[in-house]
Each structure stands twice: as C-alpha cells, then as structure tokens.
Write a protein that holds these residues in place. Structure first.
Motif, PDB file in Angstrom:
ATOM      1  N   ASN B  28       6.342  -9.322  -6.615  1.00  0.00           N
ATOM      2  CA  ASN B  28       5.140  -9.587  -7.412  1.00  0.00           C
ATOM      3  C   ASN B  28       4.621  -8.256  -7.952  1.00  0.00           C
ATOM      4  O   ASN B  28       4.371  -7.332  -7.181  1.00  0.00           O
ATOM      5  N   PHE B  30       1.709  -6.502 -10.435  1.00  0.00           N
ATOM      6  CA  PHE B  30       0.514  -6.697 -11.252  1.00  0.00           C
ATOM      7  C   PHE B  30      -0.274  -5.400 -11.378  1.00  0.00           C
ATOM      8  O   PHE B  30      -0.049  -4.453 -10.618  1.00  0.00           O
ATOM      9  N   ASP B  32      -3.998  -4.209 -11.212  1.00  0.00           N
ATOM     10  CA  ASP B  32      -5.317  -4.722 -10.834  1.00  0.00           C
ATOM     11  C   ASP B  32      -5.961  -3.734  -9.853  1.00  0.00           C
ATOM     12  O   ASP B  32      -5.409  -2.665  -9.586  1.00  0.00           O
ATOM     13  N   HIS B  33      -7.088  -4.118  -9.306  1.00  0.00           N
ATOM     14  CA  HIS B  33      -7.760  -3.251  -8.340  1.00  0.00           C
ATOM     15  C   HIS B  33      -6.903  -3.130  -7.076  1.00  0.00           C
ATOM     16  O   HIS B  33      -6.578  -4.137  -6.461  1.00  0.00           O
ATOM     17  N   PRO B  34      -6.559  -1.898  -6.676  1.00  0.00           N
ATOM     18  CA  PRO B  34      -5.770  -1.738  -5.452  1.00  0.00           C
ATOM     19  C   PRO B  34      -6.636  -1.894  -4.202  1.00  0.00           C
ATOM     20  O   PRO B  34      -7.864  -1.796  -4.276  1.00  0.00           O
ATOM     21  N   VAL B  35      -5.979  -2.117  -3.088  1.00  0.00           N
ATOM     22  CA  VAL B  35      -6.691  -2.211  -1.812  1.00  0.00           C
ATOM     23  C   VAL B  35      -6.910  -0.822  -1.221  1.00  0.00           C
ATOM     24  O   VAL B  35      -7.993  -0.508  -0.747  1.00  0.00           O
ATOM     25  N   ILE B  44       0.558  -2.601  -8.743  1.00  0.00           N
ATOM     26  CA  ILE B  44       0.765  -3.101  -7.386  1.00  0.00           C
ATOM     27  C   ILE B  44       2.088  -3.860  -7.361  1.00  0.00           C
ATOM     28  O   ILE B  44       2.306  -4.759  -8.176  1.00  0.00           O
ATOM     29  N   ASP B  46       4.567  -5.882  -4.809  1.00  0.00           N
ATOM     30  CA  ASP B  46       4.746  -6.489  -3.488  1.00  0.00           C
ATOM     31  C   ASP B  46       6.160  -7.059  -3.386  1.00  0.00           C
ATOM     32  O   ASP B  46       6.521  -7.962  -4.142  1.00  0.00           O
TER      33      ASP B  46
END
Lengths: 253, 100
Positions: B28, B30, B32-35, B44, B46
């Motif tokens: 996956n 994308f 976006d906001h990372p953790v 990101i 995964d």
C-alpha cells in the motif's frame, strides 16, 4: 489535588451497538464536571491524541477518545490505522458510523459519576470534519470544536481517492444546532484560506452560532507537539480559545 | 551469478518492522500524514499480508525527496543483466498464467 486523574481504556456501545474501545481520562475530585469526546486525527489514536485526552482531564473535564479504527483491529494502534487508511476513509470511517460511535461516547460520559450532563466534542484533521458534522447531526451535544478539519467542502472527484469524502459536509450546515468553534492555520492546504472563507460565509448566511480563529504562521495540525507542524505561540493561544469556549458552553448550568 | 551491486541512497524517514520474516503479497503506497516521520506529509509504503492480520506489516515513511531517491535506486538496480533477464521471465510467466 487538581491534577489527580484516572486514566484507563474503556469500552462502550457505539454505532450499531458495537462495543468499541476508547481511551479515557477523568479527574478524581468530587466536583461536577462536563465531558469531552476527542476524535483522533487520520494517523490514528496515537500518543499525541492520548496526551490531549489527559490534558482535558487536568483541566477538569472527563474526556474520552473512541478508537474510530477499532473495528479494523485487533493489533497495535499504528498497524490498525495503517490497515484502515489503506481501506480509505469512506470504508474505514463512514460518517454514520463515526456519529454513532460519538453518540455512544457522549452517553458513556453522561453516565459517569460527577457528570454535569454536558458534553462537547473536539476533532483534529479528519476528526475536525467529523466534529463539524456532529454539530449538525448530534443535537444532544453542547459544543463542537473543529481543528483544521479538511474536506468540509465538496472536493473535486479524484480517481486516486475513490473512497474519499468528496461530498463534504457543508450541505448539512442548515441542520447545525450545536455552537461551533473552528481553529485553522492560514498556511494549511486543506482547508486552505479560501475554503475556510467559504465555510465562514455559509455559516454566517445561515445565522449559525460559531467563531473561527485563524492563525498566521501556522499550517495543518499546529497543536501537535510531536511534529514539526507545532507552532508554540499559536497553539497556546488556540488552546486558550478552546478552553474558554468549553467553559462558556459546558460549565454554565 | 551473484551481482554484488548495491545502490545506496541517503533518506529521511521512519520504519516499523516485524521480528522475523513474513510473507508479503500486497504493498500500500500513499502520500499522507505520517505517524512517526517528522513531516506534515510523507510517502508511506506498507508491505503487508492482509490475510495474516494488521500486524503483518513493514511500514516505511519517507520524505518526498527520499522516495524519489528510492525509486531511482530501484530502477538502477533493475538495469543489471540478471534483473533484465528475470524481469522478462517473470512477465512471460505471468502472461502464460493469465492466458492459461
């Protein structure tokens, strides 16, 4: 002592009666207190969101953050969030489900010893949009805070985001009965300045009870102390606005 | 033969791993906001096995420039004669699997 609090994971029925987990913190004193539901941001119910829950408890609120990705578990919160985000927000956090979980959290807070019966909601990022919707969809709430909620307005259809929140929630604004506080950074891309202007225009035309505070030198998520987005001066002022708003709407009986 | 060809790139980001080998059958990707990575947004990636639960995941969060460097390194690794031959074999095998 004012800072004494009980912090624990709890469970309560959410949307469709599903029992969902939630992070809870409440003061140990005997005084009557309002409740706050914290809607976590898109990365999940992370350490910063739990810090927010504890911050409300230290200010005399009973606070609870429902784990909105709970159904995608079990597992470490970051892995659960990754799986939920891969599914897309429309699948992992449909509006109806989030509103049901939020209502469950509010019921839980009102049932706690010492509750003064009043409950507010605060949400960050995607949770900000959900908080805006809650102000329209959950009239039993007493106050709502939208922190930089994106996609409040309809978004252009994007083939890369087939499950994105393209419809926005602004069309629900005529139903808004809960006082709304909005916190935004003027360097944010979603919502950007023009989008916040438009939301403000719609709410003004409808005669809704709301106040927006918009900060120069800040972008998205500028309260997050564990990210480079953090803007100390703006965040301190923003939190003061949040607590003043809640004091007005949740403490006065 | 062993290629001993290694592309090394400097990147900025964060990763979350597992304690041992796991099957990977989906990726996956994308933006976006990372953790964990110290950015507002990040690439990101995964690597997951959805059938094994949400914990079967190796997650990587990279800055945009780091991700571009990673793409460049992957493409550079794929120009070796061995990679070119294996890629052709793998594509041919996939075509025959689809058509059979």
């Amino acid at each position: 002592m004012k800072d004494e609090m009980l912090v624990e994971w709890v469970g309560f029925p959410g949307h469709d009666g599903d029992v969902i987990e939630a992070y809870s913190a409440r003061p140990l004193g005997r005084e009557r207190r309002p409740g706050v539901v914290v809607l976590h941001h898109a990365p999940g119910l992370d350490p910063w969101c739990k810090e927010v829950v504890r911050a409300f408890a230290s200010e005399g609120y009973a606070a609870v953050a429902p784990h909105l990705y709970h159904r995608r578990g079990p597992g470490h919160w970051a892995d659960v969030a990754a799986a939920a985000r891969a599914d897309g927000v429309g699948v992992s956090m449909p509006n109806e489900q989030v509103m049901g979980d939020l209502e469950g959290a509010a019921r839980y807070l009102r049932a706690q010893p010492g509750s003064n019966g009043k409950v507010g909601v605060i949400g960050f990022c995607s949770g900000g949009r959900q908080s805006f919707l809650a102000a329209c969809d959950v009239p039993s709430l007493d106050a709502a805070v939208d922190c930089w909620g994106g996609s409040v307005l309809p978004q252009e259809p994007d083939p890369l985001r087939p499950n994105g929140p393209t419809h926005g929630v602004i069309h629900r604004a005529p139903d808004m009965t809960v006082p709304l506080l909005g916190i935004f950074g003027n360097d944010d891309a979603n919502p950007d300045v023009a989008q916040v202007d438009e939301t403000q225009r719609v709410l003004t035309e409808l005669g809704k009870e709301f106040e927006f505070h918009r900060y120069d030198g800040a972008g998205h998520a500028f309260f997050t102390t564990d990210k480079p987005n953090y803007r100390q001066e703006q965040a301190v002022d923003g939190w003061a606005k949040v607590f003043a708003f809640y004091d007005k709407h949740l403490r006065q009986e | 033969m062993c290629t001993w060809i290694t592309e090394k790139v400097a990147v900025t980001g964060a990763a979350r791993g597992v304690s041992d080998w796991m099957t990977v059958n989906q990726v996956n990707v994308f933006y976006d906001h990372p953790v964990q990575a110290p950015f507002d947004h990040a690439v990101i990636i995964d690597f997951v096995d959805p059938s094994a639960g949400v914990g079967a995941r190796v997650g990587i969060e990279l800055s945009a420039a780091s991700a571009v460097e990673l793409v460049r390194a992957i493409e550079a690794a794929l120009v070796s004669p061995e990679a070119v031959r294996d890629l052709a074999d793998e594509r041919a095998a996939n075509r025959s699997t689809v058509s059979s």
